[in-house]
Design a protein around this motif. Structure first.
Motif, PDB file in Angstrom:
ATOM      1  N   ARG A  12     -62.697  33.774  27.087  1.00 33.89           N
ATOM      2  CA  ARG A  12     -62.490  35.099  27.669  1.00 33.89           C
ATOM      3  C   ARG A  12     -61.159  35.144  28.425  1.00 33.89           C
ATOM      4  N   ALA A  13     -60.858  34.099  29.180  1.00 35.93           N
ATOM      5  CA  ALA A  13     -59.624  34.060  29.973  1.00 35.93           C
ATOM      6  C   ALA A  13     -58.386  34.132  29.086  1.00 35.93           C
ATOM      7  N   VAL A  14     -58.399  33.442  27.947  1.00 37.02           N
ATOM      8  CA  VAL A  14     -57.252  33.468  27.025  1.00 37.02           C
ATOM      9  C   VAL A  14     -57.036  34.880  26.496  1.00 37.02           C
ATOM     10  N   LEU A  34     -51.339  32.569  21.415  1.00 40.26           N
ATOM     11  CA  LEU A  34     -51.638  32.481  19.983  1.00 40.26           C
ATOM     12  C   LEU A  34     -51.386  31.081  19.451  1.00 40.26           C
ATOM     13  N   SER A  35     -52.243  30.633  18.531  1.00 42.19           N
ATOM     14  CA  SER A  35     -51.977  29.362  17.852  1.00 42.19           C
ATOM     15  C   SER A  35     -50.833  29.586  16.864  1.00 42.19           C
ATOM     16  N   ASP A  36     -50.184  28.519  16.477  1.00 39.26           N
ATOM     17  CA  ASP A  36     -49.086  28.630  15.518  1.00 39.26           C
ATOM     18  C   ASP A  36     -49.551  29.208  14.191  1.00 39.26           C
ATOM     19  N   ASP A  37     -50.812  28.953  13.831  1.00 38.23           N
ATOM     20  CA  ASP A  37     -51.331  29.421  12.548  1.00 38.23           C
ATOM     21  C   ASP A  37     -52.322  30.575  12.701  1.00 38.23           C
ATOM     22  N   VAL A  38     -52.152  31.381  13.739  1.00 39.25           N
ATOM     23  CA  VAL A  38     -53.034  32.524  13.987  1.00 39.25           C
ATOM     24  C   VAL A  38     -53.090  33.440  12.761  1.00 39.25           C
ATOM     25  N   LYS A 110     -59.611  28.506  19.842  1.00 35.35           N
ATOM     26  CA  LYS A 110     -59.778  27.052  19.688  1.00 35.35           C
ATOM     27  C   LYS A 110     -58.676  26.367  20.492  1.00 35.35           C
ATOM     28  N   ASP A 111     -59.052  25.349  21.247  1.00 33.95           N
ATOM     29  CA  ASP A 111     -58.091  24.579  22.038  1.00 33.95           C
ATOM     30  C   ASP A 111     -57.211  25.477  22.909  1.00 33.95           C
ATOM     31  N   GLY A 112     -57.820  26.534  23.463  1.00 36.45           N
ATOM     32  CA  GLY A 112     -57.108  27.405  24.390  1.00 36.45           C
ATOM     33  C   GLY A 112     -56.140  28.387  23.758  1.00 36.45           C
ATOM     34  N   LYS A 113     -56.211  28.556  22.431  1.00 35.08           N
ATOM     35  CA  LYS A 113     -55.315  29.477  21.717  1.00 35.08           C
ATOM     36  C   LYS A 113     -56.130  30.363  20.781  1.00 35.08           C
ATOM     37  N   ILE A 114     -55.660  31.577  20.588  1.00 35.57           N
ATOM     38  CA  ILE A 114     -56.302  32.495  19.646  1.00 35.57           C
ATOM     39  C   ILE A 114     -55.915  32.075  18.234  1.00 35.57           C
ATOM     40  N   VAL A 115     -56.920  31.778  17.398  1.00 33.10           N
ATOM     41  CA  VAL A 115     -56.654  31.361  16.019  1.00 33.10           C
ATOM     42  C   VAL A 115     -56.941  32.485  15.021  1.00 33.10           C
ATOM     43  N   GLU A 116     -57.761  33.464  15.451  1.00 33.67           N
ATOM     44  CA  GLU A 116     -58.048  34.598  14.574  1.00 33.67           C
ATOM     45  C   GLU A 116     -58.305  35.836  15.408  1.00 33.67           C
ATOM     46  N   ASN A 117     -57.814  36.960  14.898  1.00 29.64           N
ATOM     47  CA  ASN A 117     -58.031  38.260  15.510  1.00 29.64           C
ATOM     48  C   ASN A 117     -58.368  39.210  14.373  1.00 29.64           C
ATOM     49  N   ARG A 118     -59.602  39.709  14.365  1.00 34.56           N
ATOM     50  CA  ARG A 118     -60.076  40.600  13.301  1.00 34.56           C
ATOM     51  C   ARG A 118     -60.436  41.935  13.951  1.00 34.56           C
ATOM     52  N   LEU A 119     -59.944  43.034  13.364  1.00 38.38           N
ATOM     53  CA  LEU A 119     -60.157  44.357  13.951  1.00 38.38           C
ATOM     54  C   LEU A 119     -61.189  45.162  13.183  1.00 38.38           C
ATOM     55  N   PHE A 120     -62.006  45.910  13.946  1.00 39.28           N
ATOM     56  CA  PHE A 120     -63.031  46.797  13.410  1.00 39.28           C
ATOM     57  C   PHE A 120     -62.831  48.160  14.052  1.00 39.28           C
ATOM     58  N   TYR A 121     -62.410  49.155  13.283  1.00 37.52           N
ATOM     59  CA  TYR A 121     -62.123  50.489  13.811  1.00 37.52           C
ATOM     60  C   TYR A 121     -63.357  51.374  13.785  1.00 37.52           C
ATOM     61  N   HIS A 122     -63.515  52.170  14.834  1.00 40.93           N
ATOM     62  CA  HIS A 122     -64.621  53.123  14.905  1.00 40.93           C
ATOM     63  C   HIS A 122     -64.312  54.361  14.068  1.00 40.93           C
ATOM     64  N   ASP A 123     -63.214  55.036  14.378  1.00 35.00           N
ATOM     65  CA  ASP A 123     -62.850  56.254  13.656  1.00 35.00           C
ATOM     66  C   ASP A 123     -61.340  56.255  13.435  1.00 35.00           C
TER      67      ASP A 123
END
Length: 136
Positions: A12-14, A34-38, A110-123
């Motif tokens: 959550r903090a990251v 962000l991780s290098d391979d995000v 993972k390991d204090g870095k964001i490795v994936e960010n997936r978006l879900f739109y409402h409208d």
């Protein structure tokens, strides 16, 4: 504090640090989360929809998004965290209409870095009607 709770709070903090940096325009700090391979996965029905790979992909998306969304007015309504996963309910106004686009961003940390960010739109209606940017 249990290991799971500790991992949950670290994740959550990251994510919250990344949003805080983004609101302040601190790109260097955003990238440090962000991780290098995000992988950033935008839904294919959007004009900027595709999977963006690595930090170069992040910068490519960062060039495109301001054509569609007023990133200076991003609002994080709440976050929910569990282990290495964080979901954030986010609102950003459409630059053309001013309409608030509301979506959930799901992060994997993972390991204090964001490795994936997936978006879900409402409208996403105001965004879907727009043409895709031309490839450069």
């Amino acid at each position: 504090m249990s290991e799971a709770t500790s991992q949950t709070e670290q994740s959550r903090a990251v994510v919250e640090a990344m949003f805080d940096a983004g609101k302040k325009g601190d790109v260097e700090r955003v990238v440090s989360c962000l991780s290098d391979d995000v992988q950033i996965i935008e839904p294919l029905f959007l004009p900027f929809g595709k999977t963006y790979h690595g930090k170069d992909g992040f910068f490519a998306l960062a060039e495109i998004l301001p054509k569609y969304l007023d990133l200076s007015a991003i609002t994080v309504h709440y976050t929910i965290a569990d282990g290495d996963r964080v979901a954030a309910c986010v609102g950003i106004p459409d630059v053309a209409t001013g309409e608030l686009t509301l979506f959930i961003e799901q992060f994997t940390v993972k390991d204090g870095k964001i490795v994936e960010n997936r978006l879900f739109y409402h409208d996403p209606a105001s965004l879907v009607a727009k043409p895709k940017p031309k490839a450069e």
